[in-house]
Motif scaffolding. Structure first.
Motif, PDB file in Angstrom:
ATOM      1  N   PRO A 153       0.971  -1.205   0.009  1.00  0.00           N
ATOM      2  CA  PRO A 153       0.011  -0.185   0.047  1.00  0.00           C
ATOM      3  C   PRO A 153       0.774   1.240   0.019  1.00  0.00           C
ATOM      4  O   PRO A 153       0.476   2.461  -0.486  1.00  0.00           O
ATOM      5  CB  PRO A 153      -0.764   0.035   1.359  1.00  0.00           C
ATOM      6  N   PHE A 154       1.980   1.269   0.733  1.00  0.00           N
ATOM      7  CA  PHE A 154       2.835   2.479   0.614  1.00  0.00           C
ATOM      8  C   PHE A 154       3.624   2.688  -0.708  1.00  0.00           C
ATOM      9  O   PHE A 154       3.454   3.831  -1.059  1.00  0.00           O
ATOM     10  CB  PHE A 154       3.899   1.847   1.991  1.00  0.00           C
ATOM     11  N   LEU A 155       4.026   1.559  -1.149  1.00  0.00           N
ATOM     12  CA  LEU A 155       4.873   1.697  -2.448  1.00  0.00           C
ATOM     13  C   LEU A 155       3.865   2.248  -3.684  1.00  0.00           C
ATOM     14  O   LEU A 155       4.000   3.120  -4.333  1.00  0.00           O
ATOM     15  CB  LEU A 155       5.255   0.344  -3.000  1.00  0.00           C
ATOM     16  N   ARG A 156       2.549   1.872  -3.625  1.00  0.00           N
ATOM     17  CA  ARG A 156       1.440   2.418  -4.593  1.00  0.00           C
ATOM     18  C   ARG A 156       1.620   3.907  -4.438  1.00  0.00           C
ATOM     19  O   ARG A 156       1.048   4.392  -5.392  1.00  0.00           O
ATOM     20  CB  ARG A 156       0.075   1.693  -4.262  1.00  0.00           C
ATOM     21  N   LEU A 157       1.750   4.367  -3.065  1.00  0.00           N
ATOM     22  CA  LEU A 157       1.602   5.715  -3.042  1.00  0.00           C
ATOM     23  C   LEU A 157       2.734   6.486  -3.280  1.00  0.00           C
ATOM     24  O   LEU A 157       3.022   7.668  -3.982  1.00  0.00           O
ATOM     25  CB  LEU A 157       1.117   6.190  -1.547  1.00  0.00           C
ATOM     26  N   VAL A 158       3.955   6.141  -2.855  1.00  0.00           N
ATOM     27  CA  VAL A 158       5.257   6.678  -2.749  1.00  0.00           C
ATOM     28  C   VAL A 158       5.739   6.556  -4.180  1.00  0.00           C
ATOM     29  O   VAL A 158       6.732   7.631  -4.732  1.00  0.00           O
ATOM     30  CB  VAL A 158       6.082   6.376  -1.689  1.00  0.00           C
ATOM     31  N   LEU A 159       5.976   5.382  -4.727  1.00  0.00           N
ATOM     32  CA  LEU A 159       6.521   5.042  -5.989  1.00  0.00           C
ATOM     33  C   LEU A 159       6.445   6.035  -7.039  1.00  0.00           C
ATOM     34  O   LEU A 159       7.095   6.597  -7.853  1.00  0.00           O
ATOM     35  CB  LEU A 159       6.843   3.396  -6.340  1.00  0.00           C
ATOM     36  N   PRO A 160       5.181   6.400  -7.342  1.00  0.00           N
ATOM     37  CA  PRO A 160       4.700   7.225  -8.629  1.00  0.00           C
ATOM     38  C   PRO A 160       5.297   8.391  -8.302  1.00  0.00           C
ATOM     39  O   PRO A 160       5.811   9.242  -9.335  1.00  0.00           O
ATOM     40  CB  PRO A 160       3.128   7.358  -8.316  1.00  0.00           C
ATOM     41  N   LEU A 161       5.396   8.983  -7.173  1.00  0.00           N
ATOM     42  CA  LEU A 161       5.949  10.110  -6.681  1.00  0.00           C
ATOM     43  C   LEU A 161       7.642  10.388  -7.090  1.00  0.00           C
ATOM     44  O   LEU A 161       8.077  11.419  -7.845  1.00  0.00           O
ATOM     45  CB  LEU A 161       5.718  10.929  -5.312  1.00  0.00           C
ATOM     46  N   ILE A 162       8.139   9.260  -6.664  1.00  0.00           N
ATOM     47  CA  ILE A 162       9.853   9.186  -7.044  1.00  0.00           C
ATOM     48  C   ILE A 162       9.868   9.163  -8.347  1.00  0.00           C
ATOM     49  O   ILE A 162      10.778   9.674  -8.981  1.00  0.00           O
ATOM     50  CB  ILE A 162      10.181   8.064  -6.079  1.00  0.00           C
ATOM     51  N   ILE A 163       9.078   8.165  -9.158  1.00  0.00           N
ATOM     52  CA  ILE A 163       9.259   8.125 -10.402  1.00  0.00           C
ATOM     53  C   ILE A 163       9.013   9.345 -11.139  1.00  0.00           C
ATOM     54  O   ILE A 163       9.739   9.789 -12.285  1.00  0.00           O
ATOM     55  CB  ILE A 163       8.282   7.051 -11.291  1.00  0.00           C
ATOM     56  N   LYS A 164       8.130  10.341 -10.716  1.00  0.00           N
ATOM     57  CA  LYS A 164       7.668  11.588 -11.298  1.00  0.00           C
ATOM     58  C   LYS A 164       8.865  12.437 -11.187  1.00  0.00           C
ATOM     59  O   LYS A 164       9.037  13.284 -12.219  1.00  0.00           O
ATOM     60  CB  LYS A 164       6.492  11.984 -10.696  1.00  0.00           C
ATOM     61  N   SER A 165       9.591  12.360 -10.055  1.00  0.00           N
ATOM     62  CA  SER A 165      10.810  12.995  -9.865  1.00  0.00           C
ATOM     63  C   SER A 165      11.608  13.300 -10.830  1.00  0.00           C
ATOM     64  O   SER A 165      12.472  14.439 -11.014  1.00  0.00           O
ATOM     65  CB  SER A 165      11.360  13.081  -8.367  1.00  0.00           C
ATOM     66  N   LYS A 166      11.765  12.026 -11.795  1.00  0.00           N
ATOM     67  CA  LYS A 166      12.754  12.206 -12.894  1.00  0.00           C
ATOM     68  C   LYS A 166      14.222  12.556 -12.193  1.00  0.00           C
ATOM     69  O   LYS A 166      14.897  12.932 -12.918  1.00  0.00           O
ATOM     70  CB  LYS A 166      12.454  12.986 -14.041  1.00  0.00           C
ATOM     71  N   ARG A 167      14.288  11.777 -11.038  1.00  0.00           N
ATOM     72  CA  ARG A 167      15.943  11.906 -10.702  1.00  0.00           C
ATOM     73  C   ARG A 167      16.649  10.656 -10.945  1.00  0.00           C
ATOM     74  O   ARG A 167      16.132   9.711 -10.628  1.00  0.00           O
ATOM     75  CB  ARG A 167      15.851  12.258  -8.994  1.00  0.00           C
ATOM     76  N   PRO A 168      17.931  10.748 -11.309  1.00  0.00           N
ATOM     77  CA  PRO A 168      18.677   9.855 -11.788  1.00  0.00           C
ATOM     78  C   PRO A 168      18.553   9.027 -10.685  1.00  0.00           C
ATOM     79  O   PRO A 168      18.953   9.518  -9.456  1.00  0.00           O
ATOM     80  CB  PRO A 168      19.962  10.349 -12.302  1.00  0.00           C
ATOM     81  N   VAL A 169      18.985   7.821 -11.041  1.00  0.00           N
ATOM     82  CA  VAL A 169      18.954   6.548  -9.905  1.00  0.00           C
ATOM     83  C   VAL A 169      17.783   6.309  -9.372  1.00  0.00           C
ATOM     84  O   VAL A 169      17.193   5.363  -9.345  1.00  0.00           O
ATOM     85  CB  VAL A 169      20.318   7.019  -8.821  1.00  0.00           C
ATOM     86  N   TYR A 170      17.328   7.475  -8.455  1.00  0.00           N
ATOM     87  CA  TYR A 170      16.078   7.128  -7.496  1.00  0.00           C
ATOM     88  C   TYR A 170      14.814   7.009  -8.417  1.00  0.00           C
ATOM     89  O   TYR A 170      14.123   5.966  -8.035  1.00  0.00           O
ATOM     90  CB  TYR A 170      15.792   8.569  -6.658  1.00  0.00           C
TER      91      TYR A 170
END
Ligand code: SF4
Lengths: 189, 776
Positions: A153-170
């Motif tokens: 449940p946590f990944l479903r919320l946080v991963l899209p935000l990290i992916i959206k950040s377009k920060r290399p590696v992360y």
């Protein structure tokens, strides 16, 4: 199977913990692991490899990781708060009920947040690290329970935000983690 | 610990591994070495992950073994503003659930304000600073790396040493929001021989302090609002600039039938509770002088009080002789009859009358003369040391001088510090130098706006390093862009705070302090009509484990800088116990109550029962007289008696720009606090309906405000509640630090539009800038 799961969880924990010289120094190894164990990750690997080549020395690499880690997780824009409570509790604050629940889960499995590198229990990296430890100990039932009730449940919320950040590696690591843990679920639906 | 040889081998090993991976794509290399090592340790058995991991192995425990849902109360003190009200923190299962007022303190009545209530949301805010950080990119770029405390201390110690060697200790300035941390913070500055140690007071009440000191020889004078029958505010707004005890006293006075008169270009909440006098900006002194003129002409002043307790009244009489209500009407825009009426009403209710000396003073360059004149009018009526007037605070040292009261006096102990080195030069703001205005500036405060000036101009000598503790000059000091320009020129900027403030974002080193709910502080003296000591103690464990209290930060930094001997204590429990011991109090007692005040003592006014009682023990000027004419002020500014100075008024098409406090925020401190941000995320520009009509501006529309040099976007609040020649915004918005994510870019930062004019006694001047407004 347990070993592979443990290694994968630990590799993601290594990435999402605060940048650490050892992790920075061994980034290539983590990339290799993902490439090998999560074949769909290939498309996201290239950018990470370029990154490693751009920063071959550990100090430069570490500083470059900090440059992204801080606004992504820590201060500044905080594009993706890494604490689960912030997403699950109405008031958006840390140390909410979710934090206490995962802390309790750790305890029931014989783990505590250590003294030296203290972190909040519901930090993304701590949850991933916990699952690595469960997998390495072969505690599969607890692992599945924690995954279903807390991590996913946590990944479903946080991963899209990290992916959206377009920060290399992360963002690439987040994408690969998403493929590994969430997309495989969808396939099975 | 790795030896140099091992480190070299490790670097070679790692680089070789990378080279192999680079050349052969990793094929043929044992790629899981690091992960396996981290996971299983050297012996191959599952262990806690070392190096980067956070979890350690322990005996399994039931998941919710510690959850009891039992509520405990920790008595402490608030720090959401600097008033430090005593609070009762409710804790459930190690978490703060709620904050209430401390019922053991009758002055505060178990009540706190909205900001005090918001404390838990700040405590658990994911946007707080969590680790020490060192800048890695351009100043203001937001590029930092987190470091250990030891690395941060080492970096600071080395840089300070360099600056000391190159430019002397005086090249490093220190500025804080005044508070109990200063004992620790300032010891670093004093230890390196810097004379340039400042509080934020020049941006707030310093002109009042100067005025009180020049008249009474003491700043510790307070107003007994609760017993007053007539209160005139000169821009003070108790119902939005909240001080719980004072706000409650004002409400008590209103409930008891007191009349409130408010001089303010804007219709404040306080004005709504009484009579609003929309005075022309920067003319308050004319109003006050005219009040004196009326009272003298009527012969209704307290001749006996003046004779017995004061000196120099004759010179004041001469000065206000021509300051008639007719003259004041022209200056202030207030009809002469209104001035006469208010003066007479004030007389009628004296000595239970207060012409208020203000809070955030510093309106004009000679504001200290306004504050003196205000107190002159009060003293003309003998409104001193009687219920409903002004009084000297009754702390232990004062009570000791009164035999009938001395049993209530319990004196806190000092913690001995060895003598600090004597600074080798004078301060940059001239504080303490005789014959210039700096003579009047309180030494513990200084003129903080001088720091950016000295950084930028190198005058009177350059400032190269700046330590900032829980203070945010970019928003608190006028002309924000100039402050930023100065910060960018520094060789070293160290900021200790809870949030990534608009000043912290330019720092070389950021030190994360823990919140007031997680730490002890020095016990503070909050004596008023009776003595009072208040404790701050941790209510919960550190939320972010790598934050620290200031007493620990500066002690550890001092050790690194070779200044450890100035911090002669082990921890704060010991420090506080040593403070309390001479008073016969213990830390345990304070922990149980949170506050100490002598049992059974009633408010003590020296002249309550005897209007001829001696004030010699509380007035510390020549011959123990309250001074209307001051030799000291004459020597410093050539104005031993306040003279009226006419300041320019806005031209057609211009507006005087003024600011003020709002009840749900604390100046530059709380815009990002979750609950408060939700209550009020931004401000707007109050503009009079008629003026807005002329400019074609409607309610809520986007506008551009310009002072000719800087521009600011904002939204218009069109209202009848402000003079047509004035615009207003609440202070503390328009934040520029992306680290304050909720507050970032919202609203208007008034100080961007106010020029950095340093007042005569070092104060900022908040109401001296004119702006134009247009539709965006
Ligand atoms: S006035 Fe409000 S914010 Fe300030 S110390 Fe008191 S309760 Fe806290």
């Amino acid at each position: 199977m347990n070993e592979k799961t443990a290694e994968l969880y630990l590799s993601f924990a290594g990435i999402f913990h605060r940048p650490h010289p050892e992790v920075a120094d061994n980034l290539e190894e983590l990339i290799e692991l993902w490439q090998e164990e999560i074949p769909e990750s290939k498309v996201y690997i290239k950018e990470m490899e370029d990154y490693c080549q751009e920063y071959p020395l550990v100090d430069n690499r570490l500083n470059a990781l900090w440059e992204h880690y801080i606004p992504l997780f820590e201060v500044g824009d905080i594009e993706a708060v890494p604490y689960a409570s912030v997403y699950f509790d109405d008031n958006g604050l840390v140390l909410g009920r979710e934090a206490e629940e995962v802390r309790g889960f750790y305890r029931s499995c014989g783990y505590e947040i250590g003294n030296e590198r203290q972190e909040l229990p519901d930090h993304l990296a701590v949850e991933l690290e916990f699952l690595a430890l469960l997998a390495s100990e072969g505690k599969i039932q607890q692992l599945l329970e924690f995954e279903e009730n807390h991590l996913k449940p946590f990944l479903r919320l946080v991963l899209p935000l990290i992916i959206k950040s377009k920060r290399p590696v992360y963002s690439n690591a987040a994408k690969i983690l998403e493929i590994w843990k969430l997309n495989s679920d969808r396939k099975g639906d | 610990m790795l030896t140099p040889v091992v480190i070299i081998l490790k670097i070679c090993e790692n680089n070789l591994k990378k080279l192999v991976i680079f050349l052969f794509g990793g094929k043929g290399v044992n790629r899981r070495q690091f992960i396996k090592r981290a996971l299983y340790g050297a012996g191959g058995t599952a262990v806690a992950i070392s190096g980067f991991g956070a979890l350690t192995k322990a005996a399994p425990k039931p998941a919710l073994a510690t959850a009891t849902n039992e509520e405990t109360t920790v008595f402490s003190s608030c720090e959401m503003c600097r008033n430090q009200c005593p609070v009762a923190v409710k804790v459930v299962d190690g978490k703060v659930s709620k904050i209430e007022g401390n019922p053991n303190d009758s002055g505060f009545g178990g009540v706190i304000c909205a900001r005090g209530n918001s404390g838990p949301s700040m405590l658990y805010d994911p946007q707080r600073l969590k680790k020490p950080m060192i800048r890695t990119g351009e100043r203001g770029s937001g590029k930092y790396k987190e470091v250990s405390w030891d690395e941060a201390y080492t970096y600071i110690a080395e840089k300070v040493k360099e600056l000391q060697q190159k430019y002397g200790g005086e090249s490093v300035a220190f500025a804080s929001r005044k508070g109990p941390h200063d004992w620790f913070f300032r010891a670093i500055g004093k230890g390196i021989g810097s004379p340039n140690i400042f509080s934020h007071e020049a941006t707030c009440p310093m002109t009042r302090s100067v005025a009180l000191h020049s008249m009474f020889g003491s700043e510790a004078i307070a107003a007994d609002y609760g017993n007053a029958k007539y209160i005139v505010s000169v821009g003070r707004n108790w119902l939005e600039g909240i001080h719980v005890a004072q706000t409650r006293s004002i409400m008590k006075a209103i409930d008891n039938g007191a009349k409130i008169v408010v001089l303010d270009p804007r219709f404040s909440v306080t004005a709504s509770k009484g009579e609003w006098i929309p005075i022309k900006g920067a003319t308050d002194l004319a109003f006050v002088m005219a009040m004196a003129n009326v009272i003298i002409a009527d012969g209704t002043y307290d001749k006996d009080f003046i004779e017995r307790y004061t000196s120099g009244f004759d010179k004041w009489q001469v000065e206000v002789k021509d300051k008639t209500p007719e003259w004041a009407e022209k200056e202030t825009g207030i009809p002469k009859d209104t001035i006469i009426r208010i003066a007479r009403e004030f007389v009628k209710h004296s000595p239970k009358a207060i012409l208020d000396f203000g809070w955030r003073t510093g309106i004009t360059p000679n504001d200290y003369q306004l504050r003196r004149a205000i107190m002159f009018v009060n003293m003309m009526m003998g409104n001193f040391e009687v219920p409903g007037g002004y009084y000297h605070k009754k702390y232990a040292a004062v009570l000791k001088k009164f035999p009938e009261m001395s049993s209530y006096a319990k004196t806190l102990g000092d913690i001995y510090q060895p003598a600090f080195p004597k600074p080798s030069t004078y301060r940059i703001d001239g504080t303490g130098i005789k014959g210039i205005p700096g003579q009047l500036i309180p030494e513990g405060d200084g003129a903080v706006s001088q720091i950016p000036e000295s950084i930028l101009t190198g005058q009177p000598y350059p400032i190269k390093g700046w330590f900032v503790h829980r203070f945010n000059p970019v928003i608190s000091v006028t002309e924000s862009d100039r402050i930023i320009e100065a910060l960018k020129k520094l060789d070293l900027l160290v900021v200790c705070d809870i949030y990534m403030t608009d000043t912290a974002m330019f720092a070389d080193v950021i030190l994360p302090e823990c919140s007031y709910l997680e730490r002890y502080d020095k016990v503070f003296d909050m004596s008023g009509k009776t003595p009072k000591y208040v404790l701050r103690q941790p209510a919960v464990e550190l939320v972010y484990p790598d934050t620290k209290p200031s007493w620990q930060i500066y002690k550890e930094l001092a050790v690194k800088m070779g200044l450890g001997h100035y911090f002669p204590y082990e921890d704060m429990e010991e420090f506080i116990s040593r403070q309390l011991a001479p008073a016969g109090l213990t830390l345990d007692y304070m922990k149980q109550k949170g506050v100490w005040t002598p049992e059974g003592m009633k408010p003590f006014y020296i002249r309550a029962n005897d209007h001829t009682a001696s004030l010699d023990d509380i007035v510390h000027r020549t011959d123990s007289k309250i001074e209307f004419y001051s030799e000291e002020v004459e020597e410093a500014t050539k104005q031993g008696i306040p003279k009226y100075e006419q300041y320019p008024q806005p031209q057609e098409g211009e507006f005087r720009f003024v600011q003020g406090k709002v009840a749900v925020h604390t100046n530059a401190g709380t815009a990002n606090v979750p609950v408060l941000n939700e209550l009020m995320p931004e401000n707007s520009l109050w503009i009079n309906q008629e003026s807005a009509n002329k400019l074609g501006i409607r309610e809520g529309e986007d506008i551009i405000i310009s002072n000719g040099k800087y521009e600011h976007k904002g939204k218009a609040k069109v209202t009848q509640g402000i003079r047509p020649d004035t615009v207003f915004c609440y202070h503390g918005f328009g934040r520029i630090s992306p680290g304050l994510k909720r507050a970032y870019g919202k609203g208007i930062n008034g100080n961007k539009l106010i020029n950095n004019v340093i007042g005569e006694v070092g104060n900022v001047c908040t109401s001296m800038s004119f702006v134009t407004v247009k539709k965006a």
